[in-house]
Design an enzyme around this catalytic site. Structure first.
Site, PDB file in Angstrom:
ATOM      1  N   LYS A  79       0.794  -1.245   0.000  1.00 47.75           N
ATOM      2  CA  LYS A  79       0.000   0.000   0.000  1.00 47.75           C
ATOM      3  C   LYS A  79       0.816   1.280   0.000  1.00 47.75           C
ATOM      4  CE  LYS A  79      -3.347  -1.094  -0.596  1.00 47.75           C
ATOM      5  NZ  LYS A  79      -3.689  -1.728  -1.912  1.00 47.75           N
ATOM      6  N   GLY A  81       2.134   2.487  -3.045  1.00 51.77           N
ATOM      7  CA  GLY A  81       2.197   3.010  -4.407  1.00 51.77           C
ATOM      8  C   GLY A  81       2.744   2.008  -5.412  1.00 51.77           C
ATOM      9  N   THR A  82       2.722   0.746  -5.046  1.00 47.84           N
ATOM     10  CA  THR A  82       3.263  -0.322  -5.905  1.00 47.84           C
ATOM     11  C   THR A  82       2.569  -0.352  -7.276  1.00 47.84           C
ATOM     12  OG1 THR A  82       3.300  -1.572  -3.839  1.00 47.84           O
ATOM     13  CG2 THR A  82       3.888  -2.763  -5.854  1.00 47.84           C
ATOM     14  N   THR A  83       1.248  -0.279  -7.253  1.00 48.43           N
ATOM     15  CA  THR A  83       0.480  -0.387  -8.503  1.00 48.43           C
ATOM     16  C   THR A  83       0.854   0.758  -9.450  1.00 48.43           C
ATOM     17  OG1 THR A  83      -1.313  -1.147  -7.063  1.00 48.43           O
ATOM     18  CG2 THR A  83      -1.866  -0.740  -9.374  1.00 48.43           C
ATOM     19  N   HIS A 143       7.169  -7.463  -2.530  1.00 49.15           N
ATOM     20  CA  HIS A 143       6.900  -6.768  -1.263  1.00 49.15           C
ATOM     21  C   HIS A 143       7.898  -7.220  -0.193  1.00 49.15           C
ATOM     22  CE1 HIS A 143       3.401  -4.592  -2.338  1.00 49.15           C
ATOM     23  NE2 HIS A 143       2.539  -5.572  -2.337  1.00 49.15           N
ATOM     24  N   LYS A 306      -8.321   6.025  -3.236  1.00 52.47           N
ATOM     25  CA  LYS A 306      -8.408   7.496  -3.325  1.00 52.47           C
ATOM     26  C   LYS A 306      -7.180   8.111  -3.973  1.00 52.47           C
ATOM     27  CE  LYS A 306     -11.317   8.893   0.552  1.00 52.47           C
ATOM     28  NZ  LYS A 306     -11.272   9.650   1.830  1.00 52.47           N
ATOM     29  N   GLY A 307      -6.031   7.561  -3.626  1.00 53.02           N
ATOM     30  CA  GLY A 307      -4.789   8.055  -4.233  1.00 53.02           C
ATOM     31  C   GLY A 307      -4.448   9.487  -3.862  1.00 53.02           C
TER      32      GLY A 307
HETATM   33  P1  A3P Z   1      -5.117   4.788  -1.019  1.00 55.48           P
HETATM   34  O1  A3P Z   1      -5.671   3.554  -0.383  1.00 55.48           O
HETATM   35  O2  A3P Z   1      -4.605   5.780  -0.004  1.00 55.48           O
HETATM   36  O3  A3P Z   1      -6.061   5.417  -1.970  1.00 55.48           O
HETATM   37  P2  A3P Z   1      -0.346  -0.306  -3.597  1.00 55.48           P
HETATM   38  O4  A3P Z   1      -0.395  -0.115  -5.066  1.00 55.48           O
HETATM   39  O5  A3P Z   1       1.046  -0.435  -3.055  1.00 55.48           O
HETATM   40  O6  A3P Z   1      -1.254  -1.380  -3.158  1.00 55.48           O
HETATM   41  O7  A3P Z   1      -0.863   1.073  -2.962  1.00 55.48           O
HETATM   42  C1  A3P Z   1      -2.202   1.429  -3.121  1.00 55.48           C
HETATM   43  C2  A3P Z   1      -2.352   2.909  -2.898  1.00 55.48           C
HETATM   44  O8  A3P Z   1      -1.884   3.614  -4.068  1.00 55.48           O
HETATM   45  C3  A3P Z   1      -3.819   3.272  -2.748  1.00 55.48           C
HETATM   46  O9  A3P Z   1      -3.844   4.389  -1.855  1.00 55.48           O
HETATM   47  C4  A3P Z   1      -4.190   3.642  -4.162  1.00 55.48           C
HETATM   48  O10 A3P Z   1      -5.344   4.435  -4.279  1.00 55.48           O
HETATM   49  C5  A3P Z   1      -2.943   4.402  -4.605  1.00 55.48           C
HETATM   50  N1  A3P Z   1      -2.800   4.460  -6.064  1.00 55.48           N
HETATM   51  C6  A3P Z   1      -3.078   3.505  -6.970  1.00 55.48           C
HETATM   52  N2  A3P Z   1      -2.827   3.946  -8.207  1.00 55.48           N
HETATM   53  C7  A3P Z   1      -2.393   5.218  -8.094  1.00 55.48           C
HETATM   54  C8  A3P Z   1      -1.988   6.210  -9.038  1.00 55.48           C
HETATM   55  N3  A3P Z   1      -1.994   5.981 -10.333  1.00 55.48           N
HETATM   56  N4  A3P Z   1      -1.594   7.409  -8.562  1.00 55.48           N
HETATM   57  C9  A3P Z   1      -1.573   7.673  -7.233  1.00 55.48           C
HETATM   58  N5  A3P Z   1      -1.961   6.773  -6.294  1.00 55.48           N
HETATM   59  C10 A3P Z   1      -2.359   5.553  -6.718  1.00 55.48           C
END
Ligand code: A3P
Length: 339
Positions: A79, A81-83, A143, A306-307
Site C-alpha cells: 500500500k 504506491g506499488t500499482t 513486497h 483514493k490516491g
Molecule cells: P489509497 O488507499 O490511499 O487510496 P499499492 O499499489 O502499493 O497497493 O498502494 C495502493 C495505494 O496507491 C492506494 O492508496 C491507491 O489508491 C494508490 N494508487 C493507486 N494507483 C495510483 C496512481 N496511479 N496514482 C496515485 N496513487 C495511486
C-alpha cells in the site's frame, strides 16, 4: 534501447502441491502472533511478519528464483504506491511497442487490458516466467523486505527501485484494503477483523503484513546508501509532487532515457497522464475486472481507492497521527531518512 517480447527462461510458475506442503510445514514451525484477521496469524520470518500466502511464495523464491544481473526489481511494502510504480515502469519500459490486439502476449499487453499487477509479476506469487521482459531489462516486483529477497537478487547486483509512503496513509490504505478481503466471507471472519483502532495498535508494534514498516524502509534505505547506483529510493509523496521528474529518473535508471525527440513530442507527459490515478481507475479493466493470485480472486478496483496524500486525517485522530510520527522518528533516528 529496444525492448523485446521474450520471456525469461525460468520455468517455475506456481508451486507444486509437494513444494507447497514443504513450505506450509516450514511456516508452521515459525513463531506466530495475532494478525489483523482474527482467523489468520502473522508469522515471524527473519524479523518480519508475514501472512502465509506471501511467505509460501517467498520461501519458494528463496529456493528457486535465479536473478539475472539485468533484472530490475520494483520493491515496496504493501500500500505504498506499488500499482502506480508498476504502471509507470511498464509504460516507460514498453513505450514504442505496439500492444497485441487480443492481449494474448503478456509482454505486450497494454494497461488497458490488464491491471498493472498482471503486467509486472510479483516474485512472491512465483510468476517468474511471465515477467514483462526486454532483451536486457526484465521487470519484477516484490513486497519482500531487503533481507528476505532471494540471495541471488543481492548477489547478482541487479537494480532495485524502492517506493515508500507516509506511514499514516500507508496504514489507512492497508486497513481498507485488507478489510475488503473479508467482506463477503463468512461472518466469523468479518467480525474477527480488527477495528481500525485495534489494527493501529498492532501496526505501531510492528504487527502488520511485511512489518515492522519502519524496518522495511530502513533495509532498503541503508542498502541504497551503500549501492546508490543500483538502488533508487523514492517516496510516494515525491512522486505525487513531481511525477514527470521521477518518470525521467526512472527511465534513466532503467537504462532507457527519454530522447530529446521524445521529450519534444510530449512522451513523458503522456506516460504520466496514462498512469494517473484517474486514468487507471477509470479503465474498464480496473473498474470491473478481477485477477487471480494463488487461488484468491481480487477485484482490480481494490487497488484504486483514493490516491491522495494525507487521507489519514479522515480516519485517524491527531493523537494517533502523532503516535506513529514519534515511533517513526525514533526508529529512523540516525539513518538520515525522514518523512
Ligand atoms: P489509497 O488507499 O490511499 O487510496 P499499492 O499499489 O502499493 O497497493 O498502494 C495502493 C495505494 O496507491 C492506494 O492508496 C491507491 O489508491 C494508490 N494508487 C493507486 N494507483 C495510483 C496512481 N496511479 N496514482 C496515485 N496513487 C495511486
Amino acid at each position: 534501447m529496444e525492448f523485446s517480447t521474450t520471456s525469461k527462461p525460468i520455468p517455475a510458475s506456481g508451486i507444486s502441491p509437494e513444494s507447497l506442503q514443504k513450505y506450509v510445514e516450514e511456516i508452521s514451525q515459525l513463531p506466530k502472533e495475532k494478525g489483523w484477521r482474527g482467523l489468520q496469524d502473522l508469522f515471524l520470518y527473519k524479523n518480519f511478519r508475514f501472512y502465509p500466502v506471501f511467505l509460501e511464495g517467498a520461501l519458494h523464491a528463496r529456493d528457486h528464483f535465479q536473478a539475472q544481473p539485468t533484472d530490475i526489481f520494483l520493491c515496496s511494502s504493501m500500500k505504498t504506491g506499488t500499482t502506480w510504480l508498476k504502471a509507470l515502469s511498464f509504460k516507460i519500459a514498453t513505450r514504442g511497442q505496439r500492444p497485441s490486439d487480443d492481449g494474448s502476449d503478456m509482454t505486450t499487453v497494454s494497461l488497458r487490458a490488464a491491471v498493472p499487477h498482471d503486467c509486472i509479476p510479483f516474485l512472491e506469487f512465483n510468476e517468474y516466467s511471465t515477467a514483462v521482459t526486454g532483451s536486457e531489462i526484465p521487470l519484477f516486483a516484490s513486497h519482500l523486505p531487503y533481507t528476505c529477497l532471494p540471495k541471488s537478487v543481492i548477489d547478482s547486483d541487479c537494480k532495485i527501485v524502492y517506493i515508500c509512503r507516509d506511514p499514516k496513509d500507508t496504514f489507512v490504505s492497508m486497513w481498507f484494503f485488507l478489510r475488503k478481503f473479508v467482506t463477503g466471507k463468512n461472518s466469523t471472519d468479518v467480525e474477527s477483523f480488527a477495528s481500525i483502532d485495534e489494527a493501529f495498535e498492532l501496526f505501531c508494534k510492528g504487527l502488520s503484513s511485511h512489518g515492522p514498516y519502519w524496518e522495511h524502509i530502513l533495509g532498503y534505505w541503508e542498502a541504497s546508501k551503500r549501492r546508490p547506483e543500483k538502488i533508487l529510493f523514492l517516496k510516494y509523496e515525491d512522486l505525487v509532487e513531481d511525477t514527470q521528474l521521477w518518470v525521467k529518473k526512472l527511465a534513466e535508471f532503467f537504462g532507457c532515457p527519454f530522447s530529446a525527440e521524445e521529450k519534444r513530442e510530449g512522451v513523458v507527459e503522456r506516460v504520466v497522464k496514462e498512469c494517473s490515478f484517474e486514468s487507471l481507475r477509470d479503465l474498464e479493466v480496473n473498474k470491473r475486472g478481477k485477477h487471480e493470485k494463488r487461488g484468491r480472486v481480487i477485484e482490480n478496483s481494490a487497488y484504486f481507492r483514493k490516491g491522495v496524500v494525507g487521507d489519514w486525517r479522515n480516519h485517524l485522530s491527531d493523537e494517533m497521527g502523532k503516535k506513529i510520527e514519534v515511533i517513526m522518528e525514533e526508529k529512523l533516528m540516525g539513518s538520515g531518512f525522514t518523512f
